[in-house]
Scaffold this motif. Structure first.
Motif, mmCIF file in Angstrom:
data_model
loop_
_atom_site.group_PDB
_atom_site.id
_atom_site.type_symbol
_atom_site.label_atom_id
_atom_site.label_comp_id
_atom_site.label_asym_id
_atom_site.label_seq_id
_atom_site.Cartn_x
_atom_site.Cartn_y
_atom_site.Cartn_z
ATOM 1 N N ALA A 155 -47.832 15.241 20.027
ATOM 2 C CA ALA A 155 -47.104 14.989 18.700
ATOM 3 C C ALA A 155 -47.992 15.612 17.733
ATOM 4 O O ALA A 155 -47.073 15.811 16.596
ATOM 5 N N ARG A 265 -49.185 1.867 22.661
ATOM 6 C CA ARG A 265 -48.579 2.914 21.530
ATOM 7 C C ARG A 265 -47.702 3.821 22.074
ATOM 8 O O ARG A 265 -46.476 4.105 21.560
ATOM 9 N N GLU A 289 -39.592 4.155 22.413
ATOM 10 C CA GLU A 289 -38.648 5.087 21.754
ATOM 11 C C GLU A 289 -39.039 5.996 20.705
ATOM 12 O O GLU A 289 -38.534 7.071 20.611
ATOM 13 N N GLU A 290 -40.241 5.781 20.033
ATOM 14 C CA GLU A 290 -40.740 6.698 19.034
ATOM 15 C C GLU A 290 -40.900 8.058 19.666
ATOM 16 O O GLU A 290 -41.046 8.961 18.940
ATOM 17 N N TYR A 291 -41.278 8.076 21.220
ATOM 18 C CA TYR A 291 -41.717 9.267 21.672
ATOM 19 C C TYR A 291 -40.722 9.703 22.903
ATOM 20 O O TYR A 291 -40.909 10.610 23.692
ATOM 21 N N HIS A 292 -39.480 9.367 22.524
ATOM 22 C CA HIS A 292 -38.172 9.751 23.490
ATOM 23 C C HIS A 292 -38.351 11.427 23.473
ATOM 24 O O HIS A 292 -37.487 11.843 24.340
#
Lengths: 367, 344
Positions: A155, A265, A289-292
């Motif tokens: 990311a 996280r 969800e943030e890393y879907h």
């Protein structure tokens, strides 16, 4: 040798075995949770030297074995797509899916590579911007932090061509599922030392209290196992049950909080199917969800999978300790490491592979 | 494009990397495909063959495809000499001549090729074996992995020395000339950049002088084998099979260097199945075991020779068993194929 020879000393091993024989007055049943522990027990023949009647039950702690067939089939379907570079740890490559395995797929031209750390997959993604680099991320709490770090790193680098096929599983729900089974014979657990190095052992305290089972956090060397078994037997003989730590050189009660933070996280707890066992609530991790955007299962539409288990394979009962590999009608004949019907025969941590590698036969087993 | 079930067909149809790893898959490939095609006999597969009509001459050929080309303790050039010299030595032979064939990938820097060839030449000179013929081919980029080398050797047997994998006898002592696991862990560590190469170097070296030291023992030396691919486990299993012998080894007697033990522990590999390039196992008559050990220790490459086991007078024939550290017995199976590092 620092931290290796010390735990493989034959004289100390025999002293611990003698002490175990003096201590055990009943045929206790103890489960080692981890496949690595199973291999040490079987390779060293420790399970055959235990006091009469006492038995080790080999638990479901092989991350390769419990990875659902659908995940494997999905990984192979993704790997077969043009432009994909699929990476995973070595022992995932030989596990049979419904029709083939990743090594065979590689031999036919798919780009499947062994990596030694998930960060290697991130590096490959950075080096090959024209390729989709997918990491097949399986394992217990042991490997989850490093996988989480890999996602965070990808990311930070803004890599749009990196993703993970996540199939993490968690130990405590498996322990409670086993203990809730009315046929469960387990009277004490050896908890996996490396899982506890990450998570500590606070999660096991309510399990020990609720089910009245001793839990001993144990390492992987022969003397670790013998000492862990002895500690569990002492608790059983005395009628007490709590979490004890044999693996003091690596494990603290709180575990590695930085690793836990990274896990929390990146992942969130979810229901997970275990190969051979079935769906266990809150027993797995999936990307938050943030890393879907890094979720390979979302990124690649591989169509409808139709995983079919081999009807003869009794992996489920092996993984729960209800049966021994040598109880299986296919063991050593139709199911071998060369032609495995199920994952426990192929994984380097699988119980069936441990038995087969050590030359165990139905007439020479630990039942 | 969606991939629908069923996925690509059964794995039995193509060659896998494991078919070249020296274990059971390699054996199956030879028995079922290669040997029938060339009319190979049914006898034991030795490291080198007797030359028909010339009972003292032996011949061996080997191809070297190691990656990377250079690794701590050696390189593909010296390895190509040592490998074939050692295969000749395992039949009790002194090397007489070598051939060298190169398959070079387009794009290989000439400096690297020169470095490899200089190393190969130096190794041959150190051994004292002339390179008398050879061949060079260049293939397109991607058709080879930088450089492959084939060496073929002819050797002459020492007087009275006629070891064979089929000659292990009940009561024989099993001797090992040095530590195991160094070559395999070094190459793996270097290739994959695992960061422990500074602690480990390959044991690649010629063993012909070590075998010459054993020559005075004559026919008390029954079997010689260098445990290369498939490691000690494969070598012992081949001998047990070819001799119908029950071989038993004491785990605590097998010398595993600290760095090898740590690396194998980390990767989930068994030192018994990791490749070696500079040690041999010898099966000798029990009465000659001490003399054989003394002879081996008289040369540098055998300085750490030890007795690791014996051929049982009664026991499962064709089987290798291990007395474990805690005193139990387990069977040492023939490794399957490629060794794969574990997940955790």
């Amino acid at each position: 040798m620092k931290y290796l020879d010390e735990y493989r000393d034959p004289v100390l091993a025999r002293q611990l075995l003698d002490e175990l024989r003096r201590t055990a007055t009943r045929p206790w049943r103890i489960m080692e949770m981890c496949g690595g522990q199973t291999h040490t027990l079987v390779r060293q023949g420790i399970d055959e030297l235990l006091p009469a009647g006492m038995r080790m039950i080999h638990g479901p702690g092989c991350p390769v074995c419990v990875t659902p067939l659908e995940t494997l089939d999905r990984a192979m379907a993704v790997a077969a797509r043009p432009g994909v570079l699929l990476t995973s740890f070595g022992d995932m490559l030989r596990v049979p899916g419904t029709d083939t395995d990743l090594l065979s797929l590689r031999a036919r031209g798919a780009d499947v590579r062994v990596v030694y750390a998930p960060m290697d997959a991130v590096r490959l993604a950075a080096e090959h911007p024209d390729r989709e680099v997918v990491f097949l991320a399986v394992g217990f709490e042991t490997t989850a932090p490093a996988n989480a770090m890999a996602v965070l790193h990808a990311a930070r680098l803004g890599l749009a061509n990196f993703s993970m096929l996540v199939s993490h599983v968690l130990v405590p729900p498996a322990m409670t599922a086993l203990l809730d089974d009315p046929d469960c014979e387990v009277q004490a657990f050896l908890a996996a030392g490396h899982v506890c190095a990450v998570m500590g052992w606070r999660e096991y305290e309510p399990i020990a209290a609720r089910y009245h089972v001793p839990v001993v956090v144990t390492g992987f060397e022969p003397l670790d196992l013998l000492e862990g078994i002895l500690m569990a037997v002492r608790q059983l003989e005395s009628g007490w049950y709590e979490v004890e730590n044999q693996y003091v050189r690596a494990v603290r009660r709180a575990g590695n909080t930085a690793a836990q933070d990274a896990m929390r996280r990146v992942f969130r707890v979810t229901d997970r199917a275990w190969r051979g066992i079935g769906e266990l609530p809150d027993s797995g991790l999936e990307l938050a969800e943030e890393y879907h955007g890094f979720d390979a299962a979302r990124r690649f539409d591989v169509g409808g999978l139709c995983p079919v288990e081999d009807a003869e394979c009794i992996a489920g009962t092996i993984l729960t300790g209800a049966r021994l590999p040598t109880d299986c009608t296919a063991y050593g004949t139709r199911c071998t490491p060369r032609h495995p019907l199920g994952a426990p025969m192929v994984s380097s941590e699988g119980t069936c592979a441990a038995f087969h590698t050590a030359g165990r036969t139905p007439t020479r087993s630990t039942a | 494009m969606n991939i629908q079930c069923p996925l690509p067909a059964h794995e039995g149809e193509v060659v896998l990397l494991g078919h070249g790893a020296g274990g059971r898959l390699t054996g199956e490939l030879l028995d079922q495909l290669v040997l029938p095609a060339v009319g190979g006999g049914t006898g034991p597969l030795e490291d080198a063959a007797l030359l028909p009509g010339h009972p003292r001459l032996v011949m061996s050929t080997d191809s070297f495809v190691v990656s990377p080309l250079f690794f701590p303790g050696g390189d593909i050039g010296s390895l190509a000499v040592h490998g074939t010299v050692n295969d000749l030595a395992m039949r009790g032979a002194w090397p007489l001549a070598l051939s060298v064939s190169l398959i070079v990938e387009e794009g290989l820097p000439l400096a690297e090729l020169r470095a490899v060839m200089e190393s190969l030449g130096k190794a041959a000179q150190d051994v004292g074996v002339p390179v008398i013929t050879g061949d060079t081919k260049v293939v397109g980029r991607g058709a080879a992995d930088r450089l492959f080398i084939n060496t073929t050797g002819v050797g002459q047997r020492h007087e009275l020395l006629a070891p064979s994998a089929a000659l292990a006898h009940p009561g024989d002592a099993v001797l090992l000339s040095g530590s195991i696991g160094l070559h395999g862990t070094t190459v793996l560590g270097t290739r994959e950049g695992l960061g422990f190469e500074s602690d480990i170097a390959s044991d690649s070296r010629p063993l012909h002088r070590l075998v010459r030291a054993l020559a005075p023992l004559g026919d008390a030396v029954h079997v010689l084998r260098d445990p290369t691919r498939g490691g000690l486990a494969a070598a012992l299993n081949e001998i047990a099979r070819d001799s119908s012998a029950a071989v038993e080894v004491e785990e605590s007697a097998v010398p595993v260097p600290e760095a090898v033990a740590s690396a194998c522990d980390l990767l989930g590999l068994d030192p018994l199945v990791v490749a070696n390039e500079g040690c041999l196992v010898a099966f000798v008559e029990a009465d000659a075991a001490e003399s054989a050990l003394a002879a081996m220790r008289s040369v540098p490459e055998g300085a750490r020779a030890v007795r690791i086991g014996e051929v049982l007078r009664e026991g499962p024939r064709g089987r290798v068993t291990l007395r474990t550290l805690v005193g139990a017995r387990r069977i040492v199976e023939m490794p399957l194929g490629e060794q794969l590092p574990r997940i955790c």
